[in-house]
Design a protein around this motif. Structure first.
Motif, mmCIF file in Angstrom:
data_model
loop_
_atom_site.group_PDB
_atom_site.id
_atom_site.type_symbol
_atom_site.label_atom_id
_atom_site.label_comp_id
_atom_site.label_asym_id
_atom_site.label_seq_id
_atom_site.Cartn_x
_atom_site.Cartn_y
_atom_site.Cartn_z
ATOM 1 N N PRO A 152 0.833 -1.211 0.000
ATOM 2 C CA PRO A 152 0.000 0.000 0.000
ATOM 3 C C PRO A 152 0.865 1.257 0.000
ATOM 4 C CG PRO A 152 0.011 -1.033 2.171
ATOM 5 C CD PRO A 152 0.667 -2.001 1.236
ATOM 6 N N ALA A 153 0.412 2.275 -0.725
ATOM 7 C CA ALA A 153 1.170 3.526 -0.850
ATOM 8 C C ALA A 153 0.761 4.488 0.262
ATOM 9 C CB ALA A 153 0.933 4.134 -2.224
ATOM 10 N N CYS A 154 1.110 4.148 1.488
ATOM 11 C CA CYS A 154 0.676 4.934 2.648
ATOM 12 C C CYS A 154 1.155 6.384 2.581
ATOM 13 C CB CYS A 154 1.169 4.278 3.935
ATOM 14 S SG CYS A 154 0.520 2.605 4.216
ATOM 15 N N ALA A 155 2.347 6.611 2.030
ATOM 16 C CA ALA A 155 2.923 7.956 2.022
ATOM 17 C C ALA A 155 2.098 8.934 1.197
ATOM 18 C CB ALA A 155 4.353 7.905 1.494
ATOM 19 N N ARG A 156 1.360 8.444 0.216
ATOM 20 C CA ARG A 156 0.555 9.351 -0.605
ATOM 21 C C ARG A 156 -0.945 9.179 -0.383
ATOM 22 N NH1 ARG A 156 -1.263 7.219 -5.603
ATOM 23 N NH2 ARG A 156 -0.514 5.115 -6.095
ATOM 24 N N CYS A 157 -1.304 8.510 0.701
ATOM 25 C CA CYS A 157 -2.723 8.310 0.997
ATOM 26 C C CYS A 157 -3.315 9.572 1.618
ATOM 27 C CB CYS A 157 -2.901 7.134 1.955
ATOM 28 S SG CYS A 157 -4.632 6.828 2.396
ATOM 29 N N PRO A 158 -4.424 10.081 1.094
ATOM 30 C CA PRO A 158 -5.033 11.295 1.655
ATOM 31 C C PRO A 158 -5.614 11.087 3.048
ATOM 32 C CG PRO A 158 -6.461 10.335 -0.019
ATOM 33 C CD PRO A 158 -5.166 9.583 -0.082
ATOM 34 N N LEU A 159 -5.737 9.831 3.473
ATOM 35 C CA LEU A 159 -6.282 9.539 4.801
ATOM 36 C C LEU A 159 -5.198 9.117 5.789
ATOM 37 C CD1 LEU A 159 -9.515 7.548 3.809
ATOM 38 C CD2 LEU A 159 -9.281 9.981 4.320
ATOM 39 N N GLN A 160 -3.951 9.320 5.439
ATOM 40 C CA GLN A 160 -2.856 8.839 6.282
ATOM 41 C C GLN A 160 -2.950 9.370 7.711
ATOM 42 O OE1 GLN A 160 1.073 10.335 5.463
ATOM 43 N NE2 GLN A 160 2.054 8.410 6.044
ATOM 44 N N SER A 161 -3.288 10.631 7.864
ATOM 45 C CA SER A 161 -3.332 11.223 9.208
ATOM 46 C C SER A 161 -4.473 10.661 10.052
ATOM 47 C CB SER A 161 -3.468 12.745 9.109
ATOM 48 O OG SER A 161 -4.685 13.105 8.465
ATOM 49 N N HIS A 162 -5.434 9.994 9.409
ATOM 50 C CA HIS A 162 -6.565 9.408 10.134
ATOM 51 C C HIS A 162 -6.401 7.901 10.331
ATOM 52 C CE1 HIS A 162 -8.806 13.166 9.541
ATOM 53 N NE2 HIS A 162 -8.391 13.135 8.289
ATOM 54 N N CYS A 163 -5.318 7.342 9.827
ATOM 55 C CA CYS A 163 -5.153 5.888 9.798
ATOM 56 C C CYS A 163 -4.442 5.393 11.051
ATOM 57 C CB CYS A 163 -4.361 5.479 8.556
ATOM 58 S SG CYS A 163 -4.203 3.685 8.352
ATOM 59 N N ALA A 164 -5.010 4.372 11.673
ATOM 60 C CA ALA A 164 -4.401 3.796 12.871
ATOM 61 C C ALA A 164 -3.275 2.831 12.532
ATOM 62 C CB ALA A 164 -5.470 3.076 13.695
ATOM 63 N N TRP A 165 -3.247 2.312 11.306
ATOM 64 C CA TRP A 165 -2.247 1.300 10.941
ATOM 65 C C TRP A 165 -1.009 1.910 10.301
ATOM 66 C CZ3 TRP A 165 -1.437 -1.333 5.856
ATOM 67 C CH2 TRP A 165 -0.527 -2.396 5.968
ATOM 68 N N ARG A 166 -1.179 2.638 9.222
ATOM 69 C CA ARG A 166 -0.100 3.318 8.494
ATOM 70 C C ARG A 166 1.021 2.373 8.074
ATOM 71 N NH1 ARG A 166 0.600 8.960 11.989
ATOM 72 N NH2 ARG A 166 -1.637 9.328 12.268
ATOM 73 N N GLY A 167 0.672 1.149 7.782
ATOM 74 C CA GLY A 167 1.657 0.212 7.264
ATOM 75 C C GLY A 167 2.595 -0.373 8.290
#
Length: 248
Positions: A152-167
């Motif tokens: 998964p491309a977590c670094a460019r995900c627009p929801l990264q700041s809301h994600c509990a996992w983040r890879g």
């Protein structure tokens, strides 16, 4: 068609199929075998039979297509995902749609496995009023192109700041409801044998005695017999006068 089949494969068949069967009435009047013939290359041929049965039911009801959840779920082959997708994308109702990509996205955002009920409640709660059509498609695309199953491309995900996992750590999407598990290899599977026989019958009836050969299972007649029995039971193949053919 999009149930368990990629968009690129569906696009190859969609326009021709709709031209041949433009309305439920036309679809219902056609032999079931005609739909199976037109389904070539899409796999999971039982969906063609379900579509045919649904068209007959709609036609028998005066041609009215159901526009509520219970009515859609009553159609053959329509489950919770398909029913909600139709409500959102065709009727623009404010319902959430959970496919495997959205289920994976929600599990990762929450940082834990979700039950089917939890995933659906989350989807319904997040739909912006009056924007279901675009919202659900945006989530489909986000899960399919950014929050992918592998890498998964977590670094460019627009929801990264809301994600509990983040890879980081164990992936909460593994085993979460709505997230498809890896399928067994197609090569050498019963699915391949079923597909080979149906494909052969698209060109016309064949001797029942040739079933194992047509499946590529000459060295395993008992297995070929079980596969043939399953096709007959599902209504995808009929046997008449020692010949196998598509249903009429």
């Amino acid at each position: 068609m999009l149930q368990q089949t990629g968009v690129s494969r569906v696009l190859e068949r969609y326009d021709d199929f709709c031209e041949r069967f433009p309305t439920p009435a036309v679809c219902a009047a056609a032999p079931a075998g005609a739909l199976i013939e037109a389904w070539r290359g899409l796999g999971y041929n039982r969906r063609a039979l379900h579509l045919h049965a649904a068209a007959r039911r709609i036609t028998a009801a005066g041609g009215r297509f159901p526009d509520d959840l219970d009515g859609l779920l009553a159609l053959p082959g329509v489950g919770p995902y398909t029913a909600r997708a139709v409500l959102s994308l065709a009727f623009e109702r404010d319902v959430g749609v959970v496919d495997t990509n959205v289920g994976r996205l929600f599990a990762r955002l929450g940082g834990r496995r979700l039950s089917r009920t939890e995933a659906q409640r989350t989807a319904d709660r997040l739909v912006p009023a009056g924007r279901s059509w675009v919202w659900n498609q945006a989530l489909f695309d986000l899960g399919a192109t950014v929050c992918t199953r592998r890498a998964p491309a977590c670094a460019r995900c627009p929801l990264q700041s809301h994600c509990a996992w983040r890879g980081e750590g164990a992936d909460p999407a593994d085993g979460s409801a709505g997230v498809s598990a890896s399928q067994a290899p197609f090569e050498g599977s019963d699915r391949q044998g079923r597909g080979r026989l149906v494909e052969a019958l698209r060109s016309g009836p064949r001797p029942a005695s040739a079933a194992a050969h047509l499946m590529g299972l000459e060295d395993d007649p008992p297995r070929a017999g079980r596969i043939l029995a399953s096709l007959l039971r599902d209504g995808l193949v009929v046997e008449r006068d020692a010949e196998l053919r598509l249903p009429v």
